[in-house]
Design an enzyme around this catalytic site. Structure first.
Site, short mmCIF file in Angstrom:
data_model
loop_
_atom_site.label_atom_id
_atom_site.label_comp_id
_atom_site.label_asym_id
_atom_site.label_seq_id
_atom_site.Cartn_x
_atom_site.Cartn_y
_atom_site.Cartn_z
N ARG A 1 1.06 -0.91 0.00
CA ARG A 1 0.05 0.15 0.16
C ARG A 1 1.03 1.35 -0.13
O ARG A 1 2.05 1.03 0.14
CB ARG A 1 -0.93 -0.04 1.20
CG ARG A 1 -0.42 -0.38 2.58
CD ARG A 1 0.70 0.11 3.27
NE ARG A 1 0.39 1.29 3.54
CZ ARG A 1 1.49 2.20 3.43
NH1 ARG A 1 2.56 1.99 3.47
NH2 ARG A 1 0.97 3.50 3.43
N GLY A 2 0.29 2.27 -0.15
CA GLY A 2 1.20 3.74 -0.36
C GLY A 2 1.00 4.01 -1.87
O GLY A 2 1.68 2.94 -2.65
N ALA A 3 0.63 5.29 -2.38
CA ALA A 3 0.63 5.33 -3.77
C ALA A 3 1.78 5.16 -4.54
O ALA A 3 1.73 4.38 -5.75
CB ALA A 3 0.49 7.10 -3.68
N ARG B 1 -7.96 -0.20 -6.85
CA ARG B 1 -8.19 0.76 -5.74
C ARG B 1 -8.24 2.03 -6.59
O ARG B 1 -7.58 2.37 -7.44
CB ARG B 1 -7.07 0.91 -4.51
CG ARG B 1 -6.67 -0.24 -3.59
CD ARG B 1 -5.82 0.16 -2.40
NE ARG B 1 -6.37 0.95 -1.56
CZ ARG B 1 -5.52 1.22 -0.60
NH1 ARG B 1 -4.18 1.33 -0.29
NH2 ARG B 1 -6.04 2.20 0.08
N GLN C 1 -1.62 2.45 10.04
CA GLN C 1 -0.40 2.40 9.63
C GLN C 1 0.65 3.26 10.07
O GLN C 1 1.76 3.01 10.20
CB GLN C 1 -0.54 3.09 8.04
CG GLN C 1 -1.39 2.36 7.23
CD GLN C 1 -2.78 2.42 6.92
OE1 GLN C 1 -3.39 2.88 8.00
NE2 GLN C 1 -3.45 2.50 5.89
N ASP D 1 -2.44 10.63 -2.08
CA ASP D 1 -2.55 9.83 -2.93
C ASP D 1 -2.95 10.46 -4.45
O ASP D 1 -3.08 9.82 -5.13
CB ASP D 1 -3.78 8.85 -2.27
CG ASP D 1 -3.20 8.02 -1.15
OD1 ASP D 1 -3.24 8.72 -0.14
OD2 ASP D 1 -3.00 6.96 -1.54
N ASN E 1 -5.67 12.44 0.86
CA ASN E 1 -4.67 11.57 1.62
C ASN E 1 -5.48 10.66 2.56
O ASN E 1 -6.78 10.73 2.95
CB ASN E 1 -3.65 12.60 2.24
CG ASN E 1 -2.44 11.74 2.72
OD1 ASN E 1 -1.87 10.95 2.14
ND2 ASN E 1 -2.19 11.80 3.96
N LYS E 2 -4.74 9.91 3.52
CA LYS E 2 -5.22 9.30 4.38
C LYS E 2 -6.44 9.92 5.21
O LYS E 2 -6.16 10.79 5.75
CB LYS E 2 -4.46 8.53 5.45
CG LYS E 2 -4.84 7.33 6.42
CD LYS E 2 -5.67 6.16 5.69
CE LYS E 2 -5.09 5.72 4.62
NZ LYS E 2 -5.79 4.67 3.87
C1 LIG Z 1 3.51 7.82 0.01
S1 LIG Z 1 2.32 7.05 0.59
C2 LIG Z 1 0.86 8.02 0.06
C3 LIG Z 1 -0.44 7.47 1.04
O1 LIG Z 1 -0.93 6.19 0.88
C4 LIG Z 1 -1.67 6.00 2.22
O2 LIG Z 1 -2.70 5.22 1.86
P1 LIG Z 1 -2.93 3.56 2.13
O3 LIG Z 1 -1.94 2.96 3.38
O4 LIG Z 1 -4.39 3.40 2.16
O5 LIG Z 1 -2.31 3.05 0.69
C5 LIG Z 1 -1.55 7.09 2.83
O6 LIG Z 1 -2.75 7.81 2.52
C6 LIG Z 1 -0.28 7.64 2.58
O7 LIG Z 1 -0.14 9.35 2.69
#
Ligand SMILES: CSC[C@H]1O[C@H](OP(=O)(O)O)[C@H](O)[C@@H]1O
Length: 343
Positions: free
Chosen positions: A44-46, A87, A193, A234, A244-245
């Site tokens: 996960r993570g963009a 996603r 996270q 994101d 973002n989250k």
């Molecule tokens: C550089 S990661 C960007 C972003 O992705 C995370 O979401 P997820 O854990 O659901 O994929 C989070 O929003 C991060 O800030």
């Protein structure tokens, strides 16, 4: 620990769902397992999602059985359409798919040559990510000083990328410079996270990190512990609104109240000039069980209604600067974001 690794025509993913308790890997040998790797948040993570999608396209390409280039390209596009459903919010997923499809339309002599080219392109996307993050860190450091108190949210760290992270890049580079930051990591409900990933990776690196509950953010700001809030994103819309989250919007309101700068650390592939404002960003809603069954037992009636958007949108007015590998962007964001793509 590698977040993502390409080996024997497969992509190996560090299973981030079970950190910090276990370090295990999932080997994805086909497109469907890559789709699930992204959807189920094994990775996960963009930026990491983008790199994984690129490798998913490469795996798909290797498994297309035809010698006809037009048939190959048609099937390859269908693989991209499928991976695009994993996603909806992180634009890096779509950026990587589109880049791989553009690559598939380059002139080549044979399908065999094109398959090799596509694998090389996915590996290139992976390699580029590390340098991009390093540059984000360098640009962010120019806004900070030794001894800063930093508040982070979710994980935009090395685990969300291939190295350094985006929001954490400055923290790692500061450590290399001999600076000491005190980092406060929001645990980030519902998937935590911030505690399971950000606190894990920073603590492993010997960085001063303190986990706080999301509801403590105002307290640490009021106590003067926070000099800057740094988060990832994101998707950045053309007007500077940022998805973002979930919980980032809250922090942006607190930041204004306490006059603390809010910096968004993003690689330029996360900036989507085709999406005009934050209202146009698709916000993923995830399984209600993430909210009411996060600790092995139910924390609410099993059949209770749950609202679980995984992201929120922070309006550009609440953002101090958007820090990219190409430079630092301040308001007016609509005008200044475009300049990033003019050279
Ligand atoms: C550089 S990661 C960007 C972003 O992705 C995370 O979401 P997820 O854990 O659901 O994929 C989070 O929003 C991060 O800030």
């Amino acid at each position: 620990m590698k977040t993502i690794e390409w080996k024997d025509n497969s992509v190996i993913l560090l299973d981030q769902r079970i950190l910090p308790n276990k370090i295990e890997y999932v080997v994805c040998k086909d497109v469907k397992s890559v789709w699930h790797g992204i959807q189920d948040m094994i990775v996960r993570g963009a930026p990491a999602i983008g790199v994984t999608a690129a490798y998913g396209m490469a795996i798909g390409a290797l498994n297309i059985n035809t010698d006809d280039l037009n048939t190959f390209r048609k099937n390859f596009k269908e693989i991209g359409d499928y991976l695009a459903t994993s996603r909806p919010t992180a634009v890096n997923l779509f950026w990587a798919i589109e880049r791989m499809i553009a690559c598939s339309n380059e002139s080549v002599h044979s399908v065999i040559d094109l398959k090799e080219r596509l694998v090389d392109e996915a590996i290139e996307i992976h390699k580029e990510d590390e340098l991009i993050n390093y540059k984000i860190g360098e640009n962010m450091l120019s806004l900070l000083e030794d001894g800063c108190g930093i508040l982070t949210h979710c994980n935009a760290g090395a685990l969300a990328t291939t190295k350094y992270g985006t929001a954490t890049a400055a923290i790692y580079l500061a450590q290399e410079k001999g600076w000491n930051f005190k980092v406060y990591s929001d645990e980030t409900r519902p998937r935590l996270q911030g505690s399971t990933l950000t606190a894990f990776e920073l603590h492993q690196a010997g960085i001063d990190v303190t986990v706080i509950t999301d509801s403590m953010a105002a307290v640490v700001m009021a106590e003067g512990k926070i000099d800057a809030i740094i988060v990832g994103a994101d998707r950045v819309a053309a007007n500077g609104d940022v998805a973002n989250k979930i919980g980032t919007f809250n922090l942006s309101i607190l930041a204004r109240n306490f006059n603390i700068p809010l910096y968004i650390a993003v690689p330029t592939p996360t900036i989507d000039l085709e999406t005009k404002t934050g209202k146009d960003i698709p916000i993923e809603e995830r399984d209600p069980l993430e909210v009411i069954c996060g600790f092995g037992s139910f924390t609410a009636p099993k059949d209770v209604k749950v609202y679980n958007p995984a992201f929120d949108v922070t309006p550009a007015d609440n953002i101090t600067a958007i820090v990219t590998e190409k430079g630092i962007v301040r308001a007016p964001f609509e005008e200044n974001l475009k300049k990033l793509f003019q050279y």
